[in-house]
Scaffold this active site. Structure first.
Site, PDB file in Angstrom:
ATOM      1  N   TYR A  65      -9.067 -10.615   2.474  1.00 15.11           N
ATOM      2  CA  TYR A  65     -10.315  -9.993   2.949  1.00 15.11           C
ATOM      3  C   TYR A  65     -11.207  -9.512   1.815  1.00 15.11           C
ATOM      4  CZ  TYR A  65      -7.837  -5.481   2.458  1.00 15.11           C
ATOM      5  OH  TYR A  65      -7.123  -4.425   1.982  1.00 15.11           O
ATOM      6  N   GLU A  66     -10.666  -9.426   0.599  1.00 17.00           N
ATOM      7  CA  GLU A  66     -11.504  -9.039  -0.541  1.00 17.00           C
ATOM      8  C   GLU A  66     -12.431 -10.181  -0.949  1.00 17.00           C
ATOM      9  OE1 GLU A  66      -9.217  -6.727  -3.676  1.00 17.00           O
ATOM     10  OE2 GLU A  66      -7.613  -7.271  -2.297  1.00 17.00           O
ATOM     11  N   SER A 101       0.826  -1.222   0.000  1.00 17.52           N
ATOM     12  CA  SER A 101       0.000   0.000   0.000  1.00 17.52           C
ATOM     13  C   SER A 101       0.852   1.261   0.000  1.00 17.52           C
ATOM     14  CB  SER A 101      -0.858   0.077   1.266  1.00 17.52           C
ATOM     15  OG  SER A 101      -1.768  -0.953   1.308  1.00 17.52           O
ATOM     16  N   HIS A 147      -4.238   0.115  -5.006  1.00 17.01           N
ATOM     17  CA  HIS A 147      -3.717  -1.240  -5.225  1.00 17.01           C
ATOM     18  C   HIS A 147      -3.945  -1.712  -6.660  1.00 17.01           C
ATOM     19  CE1 HIS A 147      -2.515  -2.970  -1.311  1.00 17.01           C
ATOM     20  NE2 HIS A 147      -3.285  -2.024  -0.837  1.00 17.01           N
ATOM     21  N   ASN A 170       1.002   3.679  11.077  1.00 15.71           N
ATOM     22  CA  ASN A 170       0.152   4.205  12.169  1.00 15.71           C
ATOM     23  C   ASN A 170       0.456   3.418  13.442  1.00 15.71           C
ATOM     24  OD1 ASN A 170      -1.429   2.133  10.339  1.00 15.71           O
ATOM     25  ND2 ASN A 170      -2.203   1.856  12.421  1.00 15.71           N
ATOM     26  N   HIS A 179      -5.895  -9.133  -1.469  1.00 18.49           N
ATOM     27  CA  HIS A 179      -5.942  -9.545  -0.068  1.00 18.49           C
ATOM     28  C   HIS A 179      -7.019 -10.594   0.114  1.00 18.49           C
ATOM     29  CE1 HIS A 179      -4.370  -5.449  -0.210  1.00 18.49           C
ATOM     30  NE2 HIS A 179      -3.679  -5.748   0.886  1.00 18.49           N
ATOM     31  N   ALA A 209       2.198  -2.108   4.363  1.00 15.90           N
ATOM     32  CA  ALA A 209       1.909  -1.092   5.365  1.00 15.90           C
ATOM     33  C   ALA A 209       1.441  -1.843   6.600  1.00 15.90           C
ATOM     34  CB  ALA A 209       0.808  -0.179   4.848  1.00 15.90           C
ATOM     35  N   HIS A 225      -7.639   4.333   6.301  1.00 14.44           N
ATOM     36  CA  HIS A 225      -6.792   3.927   5.178  1.00 14.44           C
ATOM     37  C   HIS A 225      -6.036   5.116   4.580  1.00 14.44           C
ATOM     38  CE1 HIS A 225      -5.440   1.250   2.039  1.00 14.44           C
ATOM     39  NE2 HIS A 225      -6.014   1.977   1.094  1.00 14.44           N
ATOM     40  N   MET A 244      -2.531  -7.024   7.136  1.00 16.61           N
ATOM     41  CA  MET A 244      -3.534  -7.939   6.567  1.00 16.61           C
ATOM     42  C   MET A 244      -3.032  -8.584   5.276  1.00 16.61           C
ATOM     43  SD  MET A 244      -6.760  -5.357   6.963  1.00 16.61           S
ATOM     44  CE  MET A 244      -6.962  -4.325   8.431  1.00 16.61           C
ATOM     45  N   SER A 245      -1.725  -8.724   5.151  1.00 18.70           N
ATOM     46  CA  SER A 245      -1.206  -9.226   3.869  1.00 18.70           C
ATOM     47  C   SER A 245       0.092  -9.990   4.091  1.00 18.70           C
ATOM     48  CB  SER A 245      -0.954  -8.044   2.926  1.00 18.70           C
ATOM     49  OG  SER A 245       0.124  -7.273   3.391  1.00 18.70           O
TER      50      SER A 245
HETATM   51  N1  HPA Z   1      -3.766  -2.886  11.365  1.00 19.68           N
HETATM   52  C1  HPA Z   1      -3.884  -3.755  10.364  1.00 19.68           C
HETATM   53  N2  HPA Z   1      -3.422  -3.514   9.150  1.00 19.68           N
HETATM   54  C2  HPA Z   1      -2.810  -2.339   8.920  1.00 19.68           C
HETATM   55  C3  HPA Z   1      -2.666  -1.379   9.928  1.00 19.68           C
HETATM   56  C4  HPA Z   1      -3.180  -1.671  11.225  1.00 19.68           C
HETATM   57  O1  HPA Z   1      -3.095  -0.876  12.171  1.00 19.68           O
HETATM   58  N3  HPA Z   1      -2.021  -0.325   9.374  1.00 19.68           N
HETATM   59  C5  HPA Z   1      -1.774  -0.654   8.079  1.00 19.68           C
HETATM   60  N4  HPA Z   1      -2.254  -1.874   7.805  1.00 19.68           N
END
Ligand code: HPA
Length: 291
Positions: free
Chosen positions: A100-101, A45, A76, A249, A98, A128, A261, A225-226
């Site tokens: 989750y998609e 990302s 993406h 973050n 991903h 990310a 996001h 998540m990847s």
């Molecule tokens: N959690 C899960 N996935 C993420 C995060 C997060 O805080 N930041 C970027 N991808």
């Protein structure tokens, strides 16, 4: 038959996975005129800018390939870029898909399986991630030392394709020699580099503060998540892996700010230059090491 016949995931009745990988690999090989990459790179990302650093680049859209899963996430875009990166023949994947998609795990790893068929010897992954360890700050780059698969599924579930082992050993998943190269490049380029364990959750909801406390207890330093499915697929084919997370973050509950996001993309774009310098410098040396 045209290489693009039947393009798009889900078209027609399901072919066996082995056939889908073979057909996608044959189509990509043809579009790239038999190009033989040494390194595969997955651009996470907001880190897709590295796609612009390929020399002699040939870009293939995901939609030109049969069976290639389409990405639905903003930032993406599905593209495959081939060329040289720091003089090393490489293929970059931007627009990862991903789990989750809603893609079945086997579709999520199809692109990596295709790259292994093209002969890559190393896979460089990026993502990310939220910082779980309390000293991590947004904008930090973290070399991935190991991972924890909390997606509650394994992408290798199902038949074993040619060239893969049924029970891959996961010691040294993130290759010690390649990691040392990345550390050395970071030192030389004066790029601060953290190191830690990446935990992958299915998503797409971000974590609760209680989940983040639990993850910290489990030994996770960052959460995303990847990445884990692709790395497992590469290891099953004996491909050496190395990865860098961009901490975009603080994970849930560390700061009172809600997660979104946009923040993830903004932070990864802010560190894009340092990230690219680190990855390009590392790939240049991987080229010598793997040749
Ligand atoms: N959690 C899960 N996935 C993420 C995060 C997060 O805080 N930041 C970027 N991808």
């Amino acid at each position: 038959m045209s290489a693009t016949a039947g393009a798009g995931a889900g078209a027609g009745p399901e072919l066996p996975m082995e056939r889908r990988v073979e057909e996608a690999a044959a189509a990509l090989r043809e579009l790239l005129n038999g190009f033989e990459p040494l390194v595969g790179v997955i651009l996470g990302s907001g880190l897709g800018g590295l796609a612009g650093r390929f020399e002699g680049a040939r870009t293939v859209r995901a939609t030109e390939l049969p069976h290639w899963p389409p990405s639905t996430v903003m930032g993406h875009e599905g593209r495959i870029v081939a060329g040289t990166l720091a003089g090393v023949p490489a293929v970059g994947l931007s627009g990862r898909v991903h789990m989750y998609e809603g893609h079945p795990p086997g579709d999520v790893i199809l692109p990596v399986r295709v790259l292994t068929r093209l002969g890559i010897r190393a896979l460089v992954v990026s993502n990310a991630a939220g910082g779980v360890r309390l000293d991590l700050r947004p904008g930090d780059l973290m070399l991935i030392a190991d991972h924890i698969n909390l997606m509650f599924r394994n992408p290798l579930y199902g038949p074993v394709p040619e060239g893969e082992t049924r029970w891959p050993d996961m010691h040294g998943t993130y290759d010690a020699e390649l990691r040392e190269v990345v550390r050395r490049v970071a030192r030389e380029q004066r790029i601060p580099l953290q190191e830690g364990t990446y935990a992958a959750l299915l998503g797409p909801s971000y974590e609760t503060p209680a989940e983040i406390r639990a993850l910290r207890g489990l030994g996770a330093d960052a959460v995303g998540m990847s990445t884990v499915p692709e790395v497992i697929a590469a290891r099953a084919a004996g491909v050496r892996c190395v990865g860098v997370s961009c901490i975009t973050n603080l994970a849930a509950g560390i700061s009172p700010e809600p997660l979104d996001h946009e923040e993830v993309l903004e932070t990864s774009e802010r560190v894009a230059d340092a990230f690219q310098t680190l990855i390009l410098g590392s790939i240049e040396r991987f080229g010598r090491l793997l040749a």
